[in-house]
Design a protein around this motif. Structure first.
Motif, PDB file in Angstrom:
ATOM      1  N   ILE A 236     -11.103  -0.052   4.778  1.00  0.00           N
ATOM      2  CA  ILE A 236     -10.998   1.406   4.733  1.00  0.00           C
ATOM      3  C   ILE A 236     -10.108   1.833   3.571  1.00  0.00           C
ATOM      4  N   HIS A 237      -9.009   1.106   3.369  1.00  0.00           N
ATOM      5  CA  HIS A 237      -8.144   1.323   2.215  1.00  0.00           C
ATOM      6  C   HIS A 237      -8.107   0.055   1.364  1.00  0.00           C
TER       7      HIS A 237
ATOM      8  N   ASP B 179      -7.052  -2.163  17.562  1.00  0.00           N
ATOM      9  CA  ASP B 179      -5.973  -1.209  17.310  1.00  0.00           C
ATOM     10  C   ASP B 179      -5.724  -0.383  18.575  1.00  0.00           C
TER      11      ASP B 179
ATOM     12  N   THR C 280      -1.421   0.150  11.605  1.00  0.00           N
ATOM     13  CA  THR C 280      -2.809   0.587  11.418  1.00  0.00           C
ATOM     14  C   THR C 280      -3.210   0.508   9.953  1.00  0.00           C
ATOM     15  N   THR C 281      -2.274   0.808   9.048  1.00  0.00           N
ATOM     16  CA  THR C 281      -2.570   0.655   7.616  1.00  0.00           C
ATOM     17  C   THR C 281      -2.973  -0.778   7.304  1.00  0.00           C
TER      18      THR C 281
ATOM     19  N   PHE D 138     -10.828   1.170  16.934  1.00  0.00           N
ATOM     20  CA  PHE D 138      -9.930   2.168  16.378  1.00  0.00           C
ATOM     21  C   PHE D 138      -8.963   2.675  17.444  1.00  0.00           C
TER      22      PHE D 138
ATOM     23  N   ARG E  38     -13.871  -4.340  14.096  1.00  0.00           N
ATOM     24  CA  ARG E  38     -12.640  -3.674  14.513  1.00  0.00           C
ATOM     25  C   ARG E  38     -12.924  -2.540  15.493  1.00  0.00           C
TER      26      ARG E  38
ATOM     27  N   ILE F 182      -4.438  -2.949   9.327  1.00  0.00           N
ATOM     28  CA  ILE F 182      -5.807  -3.139   9.812  1.00  0.00           C
ATOM     29  C   ILE F 182      -6.811  -2.471   8.873  1.00  0.00           C
ATOM     30  N   ASN F 183      -6.462  -1.269   8.403  1.00  0.00           N
ATOM     31  CA  ASN F 183      -7.357  -0.550   7.485  1.00  0.00           C
ATOM     32  C   ASN F 183      -7.546  -1.286   6.168  1.00  0.00           C
TER      33      ASN F 183
ATOM     34  N   ASN G  91     -10.001  -4.380   6.917  1.00  0.00           N
ATOM     35  CA  ASN G  91     -11.422  -4.081   7.100  1.00  0.00           C
ATOM     36  C   ASN G  91     -11.980  -3.146   6.031  1.00  0.00           C
TER      37      ASN G  91
ATOM     38  N   SER H 269     -16.040  -1.566   3.489  1.00  0.00           N
ATOM     39  CA  SER H 269     -16.000  -1.890   4.919  1.00  0.00           C
ATOM     40  C   SER H 269     -17.318  -2.489   5.377  1.00  0.00           C
TER      41      SER H 269
ATOM     42  N   LYS I 103       0.847  -1.200   0.000  1.00  0.00           N
ATOM     43  CA  LYS I 103       0.000   0.000   0.000  1.00  0.00           C
ATOM     44  C   LYS I 103       0.875   1.240   0.000  1.00  0.00           C
TER      45      LYS I 103
END
Length: 240
Positions: free
Chosen positions: A54-55, A165, A45-46, A86, A84, A48-49, A52, A74, A13
């Motif tokens: 987000i990215h 997170d 965190t990226t 945050f 998840r 995890i994102n 789920n 998501s 990413k």
């Protein structure tokens, strides 16, 4: 041997000229508790994102229960059983604790009313020892209580995989001990976890296996004892 629930393969990413994750691969088994550690900016965190939704990854695949999910929203990923929390809690401050509990379930569930969901919400709040706060507004809760409420909201979805997170950041030691206890109990009941934390005591005591990220790359994985002795990890993160 337990079946793998989640498979992350060669995920990369980038954000503009910054590579947040590069060629990261790992697997998570059913009912495993995987800890992820690394310095600030290492890509935790990226990651995890990406899981789920987000990215979206620039390259690589994320497979959950034999189904690709890395192009799903998501919302769709939550429906498939991934919940998840945050790093910065996202509690509705002008809603009561009970109203906060209802929002995720009512938004994801295709059926069910607030009345039907009330017993489940009360049961989860009792499990988390905050049922006495059910009529309090979100803004009146402490930081640690926000963490518990956010975990409760995740549990309203009854996910198979829970992504946490930094659940212990800024939490009073008493509430931190409660969070430890809740995570262990949920794990004993069959839940699978990916846990990110800078709290070394917590993550080393809870995790069955650890993965270490540094500058967006996976530099090590193994049991907590193996990670403690890993020279590359000591140099990059743990220190002496």
């Amino acid at each position: 041997m337990k079946k793998h629930m989640l498979k992350v393969s060669r995920v990369t990413k980038r954000f503009g000229g910054l590579t947040a994750l590069e060629n990261v691969s790992f697997r998570v088994a059913e009912n495993e508790l995987l800890g992820v550690i690394g310095p600030n900016g290492s890509g935790k965190t990226t990651l995890i994102n990406l899981i789920n939704g987000i990215h979206k990854p620039d390259n690589g695949d994320i497979i959950f229960r034999d189904m690709p999910i890395h192009r799903l929203s998501s919302y769709k990923i939550a429906q498939k059983g991934i919940g998840r929390t945050f790093q910065v809690t996202r509690v509705f401050r002008r809603m009561s604790v009970m109203e906060n509990m209802m929002v995720p379930a009512l938004s994801i569930s295709k059926s069910g009313t607030q009345e039907a969901l009330l017993p489940k919400a009360l049961e989860i709040l009792a499990l988390l020892k905050i049922v006495h706060l059910k009529d309090e507004y979100g803004r009146s809760l402490s930081g640690g209580q926000h963490k518990l409420l956010e975990l409760g909201r995740v549990l309203m979805l009854d996910p198979d995989l829970i992504l946490l997170d930094e659940p212990f950041a800024g939490v009073h030691p008493e509430l931190k001990a409660d969070l430890h206890d809740h995570i262990r109990k949920l794990h004993d009941r069959g839940k699978t976890f990916i846990l990110i934390s800078h709290d070394m005591h917590s993550i080393f005591s809870l995790s069955q296996r650890l993965m270490v990220l540094s500058s967006g790359e996976k530099i090590a994985h193994g049991t907590p004892e193996e990670i403690r002795k890993n020279e590359e990890v000591i140099e990059a993160y743990l220190g002496n």
